[in-house]
Design an enzyme around this catalytic site. Structure first.
Site, short mmCIF file in Angstrom:
data_model
loop_
_atom_site.label_atom_id
_atom_site.label_comp_id
_atom_site.label_asym_id
_atom_site.label_seq_id
_atom_site.Cartn_x
_atom_site.Cartn_y
_atom_site.Cartn_z
N ALA A 55 8.24 12.84 -33.37
CA ALA A 55 7.76 11.84 -32.43
C ALA A 55 6.49 12.24 -31.67
CB ALA A 55 8.88 11.47 -31.47
N ASP A 242 13.60 10.50 -30.86
CA ASP A 242 12.41 9.68 -31.17
C ASP A 242 12.21 8.56 -30.16
OD1 ASP A 242 13.25 10.92 -33.90
OD2 ASP A 242 11.17 10.28 -34.10
N ASN A 252 17.49 9.40 -32.97
CA ASN A 252 16.93 10.61 -33.61
C ASN A 252 17.24 10.50 -35.10
OD1 ASN A 252 15.57 13.18 -33.39
ND2 ASN A 252 17.51 14.14 -33.90
N LYS A 253 16.81 11.48 -35.85
CA LYS A 253 16.96 11.48 -37.31
C LYS A 253 18.39 11.11 -37.73
CE LYS A 253 14.49 11.92 -39.81
NZ LYS A 253 13.88 10.69 -40.36
#
Ligand code: MRU
Length: 353
Positions: A55, A242, A252-253
């Site tokens: 990010a 993110d 997030n991922k």
């Protein structure tokens, strides 16, 4: 390259008519190669294809991308048109990490504050603004490391997911900055790294960064997290983010949410480490966070080899949202947000009403 060589994820070369240099992260860990971005299309492609990713690094790259986009303007009207085209175009590269939009908005606001100035002044000042975004991120990552290291003790096992390291930021990283700082303070950690299917940011990038820093790192497949927790090897989980909504829900991922649920089941604290530029206080909760969907080939043909029937249906969301209730604390450059609540987030970030 020796393990002490400093890695610069991205850097600007020259003055306002210069260009951006990025590490092509798709090639790591096998090959270390930098790419020169002389056009805004190259910056867009590098973000889209994850040559630069994470990010904060996406936000920094986009800010420099704007500088490239306005470089050739001949007068103020042309510059404003190019600014508007460049920011709109770069905003289409990836949808989830709010740092991208935060950086583009900041560049636009800076340009608006310079109305009526000679274009060479506007171009030079916007380059300074992009460099400030870059340098501020470095400082924020440092501070995150310091605050986060207070949560860890010597000898602990920690798990991280994806890559929230120097490669994802200006330097140091967010989650990895916590590990680097703890190590600098003399704490020995055993860091477990989830490989992070489908694009293997954990295996390719986080493992690479930890090995270069001589940190005790162990790679596991994502599906092994529960077993490793049950074996008592993990005392804390720290990942990056993110986009964090006003209530603390954190994107997030993909795979982060499952790890948070597993951590709760095993009574292990789950932490998010992120700078203030990753908060999106305009959205109340995680349901409004756009989740990027990526191509089916990332799953069926990972790294060039077919691993699934060509005609199977595929669903490939690149991120998930961990509800705030699973997050023990958010580690920011301003300090720890603990417990995670709307009021505490606003207070720590200095937005208290
Ligand atoms: O798709 P990617 O590799 O850009 O995803 C990155 C992540 O999910 C990171 O954990 C996040 O951006 C935080 S980076 C400090």
């Amino acid at each position: 390259m020796s393990s002490n060589d400093k890695v610069e994820t991205l850097r600007w070369v020259g003055n306002a008519d210069g260009h951006l240099v990025l590490i092509d992260q798709t090639l790591l860990p096998v090959e270390f190669r930098e790419i020169d971005c002389h056009s805004i299309e190259q910056v867009w492609e590098a973000i889209k294809q994850l040559r630069v990713r994470g990010a904060p690094a996406i936000g920094i790259a986009a800010a420099y991308g704007v500088c490239i986009g306005i470089r050739d303007a001949a007068d103020e009207a042309a510059l404003l048109a190019q600014l508007s085209r460049s920011t709109a175009y770069l905003a289409t590269s990836r949808p989830t990490a709010v740092n991208l939009f935060w950086a583009l908005d900041r560049m636009k606001a800076k340009a608006e504050s310079l109305a009526g100035q000679p274009i060479s002044v506007v171009q030079a000042t916007l380059l300074d603004e992009a460099k400030s975004i870059h340098e501020e991120d470095r400082a924020m990552c440092h501070a995150i490391g310091k605050h986060g290291a207070t949560l860890l003790r010597d000898g602990q096992g920690v798990l991280t997911h994806c890559n929230a390291g120097g490669l994802a930021t200006a330097e140091y990283g967010t989650a990895l900055s916590v590990f680097f700082t703890a190590q600098d303070e003399g704490k020995h950690l055993r860091v477990f790294v989830g490989e992070t299917r489908p694009l293997l940011q954990g295996a390719r990038l986080t493992a690479w960064e930890l090995c270069r820093r001589n940190i005790d790192a162990t790679l596991i497949c994502d599906s092994m997290a529960a077993q490793v927790m049950r074996e008592g090897k993990i005392q804390a989980v720290i990942t990056g983010a993110d986009r964090i909504a006003a209530n603390g829900d954190s994107a997030n991922k993909i795979g982060t949410y499952s790890i948070a649920v597993l951590a709760r089941a095993h009574n292990i604290p789950f932490y998010i480490a992120a700078p203030s530029s990753t908060f999106d206080l305009a959205i109340a909760d995680g349901s409004a966070i756009p989740i990027e969907e990526r191509s089916s080939e990332e799953i069926t043909h990972g790294f060039g080899r077919q691993t699934a029937p060509a005609d199977v249906k595929v669903y490939n969301p690149a991120f998930d949202v961990t509800p705030a209730e699973y997050i023990r604390a958010i580690i920011t450059e301003q300090g720890l947000i603990q417990p995670v609540s709307v009021a505490n987030i606003r207070q720590v970030l200095g937005h208290a009403t």
